[in-house]
Structures are given as structure tokens and as C-alpha cells.
Write an enzyme that holds these catalytic residues in place. Structure first.
Site, mmCIF file in Angstrom:
data_model
loop_
_atom_site.group_PDB
_atom_site.id
_atom_site.type_symbol
_atom_site.label_atom_id
_atom_site.label_comp_id
_atom_site.label_asym_id
_atom_site.label_seq_id
_atom_site.Cartn_x
_atom_site.Cartn_y
_atom_site.Cartn_z
ATOM 1 N N CYS A 92 -28.577 -24.094 -23.360
ATOM 2 C CA CYS A 92 -29.664 -23.520 -24.155
ATOM 3 C C CYS A 92 -29.161 -22.480 -25.163
ATOM 4 O O CYS A 92 -28.556 -22.866 -26.151
ATOM 5 C CB CYS A 92 -30.736 -22.973 -23.216
ATOM 6 S SG CYS A 92 -32.343 -22.849 -24.018
ATOM 7 N N HIS A 192 -32.039 -26.269 -18.047
ATOM 8 C CA HIS A 192 -31.836 -25.250 -17.016
ATOM 9 C C HIS A 192 -32.058 -25.948 -15.674
ATOM 10 O O HIS A 192 -32.393 -27.127 -15.628
ATOM 11 C CB HIS A 192 -32.859 -24.117 -17.179
ATOM 12 C CG HIS A 192 -32.740 -23.377 -18.478
ATOM 13 N ND1 HIS A 192 -31.692 -22.549 -18.776
ATOM 14 C CD2 HIS A 192 -33.571 -23.324 -19.555
ATOM 15 C CE1 HIS A 192 -31.876 -22.012 -19.978
ATOM 16 N NE2 HIS A 192 -33.004 -22.475 -20.482
HETATM 17 N N1 GLN Z 1 -33.620 -18.058 -27.466
HETATM 18 C C1 GLN Z 1 -33.375 -19.458 -27.465
HETATM 19 C C2 GLN Z 1 -34.602 -20.316 -27.774
HETATM 20 O O1 GLN Z 1 -35.713 -19.940 -27.494
HETATM 21 C C3 GLN Z 1 -32.738 -19.875 -26.169
HETATM 22 C C4 GLN Z 1 -33.666 -19.793 -24.986
HETATM 23 C C5 GLN Z 1 -32.990 -20.119 -23.695
HETATM 24 O O2 GLN Z 1 -31.796 -19.913 -23.512
HETATM 25 N N2 GLN Z 1 -33.776 -20.592 -22.748
HETATM 26 O O3 GLN Z 1 -34.438 -21.384 -28.298
#
Ligand code: GLN
EC number: 6.3.5.13
Length: 236
Positions: A92, A192
């Protein structure tokens, strides 16, 4: 006994979504095979050694991403590890940090540049189960995870998706954007979960690459609890 060292990159800023668990899964799958694996935690400000066997990075908020990017660009160790073909697994925000550019607080930020991809903002956050069919020939099992991102990632010609989306959004709302990225020794994903608890074959591919062997050469592990978790997740 074979030994590997797993670098957990910036768990203090990219640990928001529980992705630090990926390093624990790798260590445990190694231990069950008699492979000694050590997790080396590399916090903000620590130099990133370029000679570890495998690296994991997790997700985080926009500001965490900016901090992580500044540190990795200044340090240079992770980029040298990628140039040495060491396996890197990023989730992510980690995917976005390793790409060319991403958005944070409405600004375009230069990333570390290991992945030929750019990330802008989607109209609304993608949250929920994401499943895909892997593109890597070694991976035969569907991939499953939980996505939670605002970032919409577009891959350039140097990168290929990790999976073809069968459920959820993946990289982008645009059709056929795929899920995740494969480029050289980097595998990145929006999953995740932690992703490697939900995708043991992917975990084993990373272990095999860390040991410089093929996935087929790794001793198989049968863990019925993991299979049950997977079938539940894939059923939805
Ligand atoms: N800030 C990033 C987004 O919203 C990554 C979010 C995350 O790592 N879950 O795309």
C-alpha cells in the site's frame, strides 16, 4: 542450517495497518522448515543495510509516506539492495513510496523510483476485500487481502501487475488496472491482512528468493489453519 535476515523497513512509520506481521509470518514459515530467520527492524533515521536477504515495507498515512520517502531517498540502502536484485515486498503506502510519484495532502511527491508507476487520488477510498489471479508463473493460488486506500495507481511499461482483479478495486478504479506491482525484485500490493498470512504461497516465493532457490525447491508446509482461513476469506 540456512539463515536469512529480513529487513523490516520503517515499522515505526509504516506499521499503521498491521503489515509488520508480514515479517513475522516469513520468520515463522522459515522456523517451521528449520531455516533461521532474523527480523532486523530499521526505524526512521536508521541506515538501511543493502546486504539483507529480503525487505518488507508496510502501509501508512500520507505524512508517514512522506517521511519514509525522504529517509529512503537520503539513505539509498534500499535502492542499492534493489539494484543487487534483493527481494523487496511492499504494501500500500509502501508500494506508492517505491513508485515514481504519489499524492499526499493534495501535493505531488517524488517517490523512491524503484517502480514504474504513479499514484493520484481516487474520488473515494477503496475499502474492502480484494482478490486477484496472480500473474507470476510460480504463483498458482488466488491472492486475497483487504484494501484500504485513496491512491489510484497507474503502472508504466516497466512494471506489471501482481494480479488480475477478481473482486474489489486493486490499483485503480479504471478497468484492467490490476492489483499490485511486479518489477525486478520488487513485489508490491494493496493487500493488507497481513498479506503474507493470507497468501502463504506468496510468502514462500519471497523466502525462496531470499535463499536464491526456486519455489519448487522449498520444503512444502501443510498448515490446515491457514488453508481454512484462506478458504473463508476467498469465499467472502
Ligand atoms: N495513504 C495511502 C492511500 O490512502 C496509503 C494508505 C495505506 O497504506 N493503507 O492511498
Amino acid at each position: 542450517m540456512p539463515k536469512i535476515r529480513i529487513g523490516l523497513v520503517l515499522p515505526d512509520v509504516l506499521g499503521t495497518y498491521g503489515d509488520n506481521g508480514n515479517a513475522l509470518v516469513l520468520r515463522q514459515r522459515c522456523a517451521l522448515r528449520g531455516i533461521e530467520a532474523t527480523v532486523v527492524k530499521l526505524a526512521l533515521g536508521d541506515a538501511v543495510p543493502d546486504n539483507l536477504d529480503l525487505y518488507c515495507m508496510g502501509g501508512g498515512e500520507d505524512f508517514a509516506q512522506v517521511l519514509a520517502t525522504e529517509h529512503l531517498l537520503n539513505d539509498g540502502g534500499l535502492s542499492r539492495a534493489a539494484a543487487n536484485n534483493r527481494p523487496i515486498f511492499a504494501v500500500c503506502a509502501g508500494l506508492q513510496v517505491l513508485s515514481k510519484t504519489f499524492h499526499a495532502h493534495g501535493e505531488i511527491v517524488d517517490g523512491v523510483g524503484l517502480i514504474d508507476a504513479t499514484t493520484a487520488a481516487m474520488p473515494s477510498r477503496a475499502i474492502g476485500e480484494v482478490t486477484s489471479r496472480p500473474t507470476l508463473p510460480e504463483l498458482t493460488e488466488p491472492l486475497t487481502g483487504f484494501e484500504n486506500h485513496l491512491g489510484a495507481t497507474i503502472l508504466g511499461p516497466g512494471a506489471q501487475p501482481l494480479g488480475t482483479v477478481t473482486r474489489g478495486t486493486g490499483n485503480n478504479v479504471v478497468e484492467h488496472s490490476g492489483e499490485g506491482v511486479v518489477q525486478g525484485s520488487v513485489i508490491a500490493t494493496y493487500m493488507h491482512g497481513p498479506a503474507l498470512a493470507r497468501n502463504p504461497q506468496l510468502a514462500d516465493l519471497l523466502i525462496a528468493r531470499a535463499l536464491d532457490v526456486s519455489l519448487a525447491d522449498l520444503e512444502p508446509l501443510t498448515l490446515p489453519e491457514v488453508d481454512r482461513l484462506r478458504s473463508e476469506r476467498l469465499r467472502g
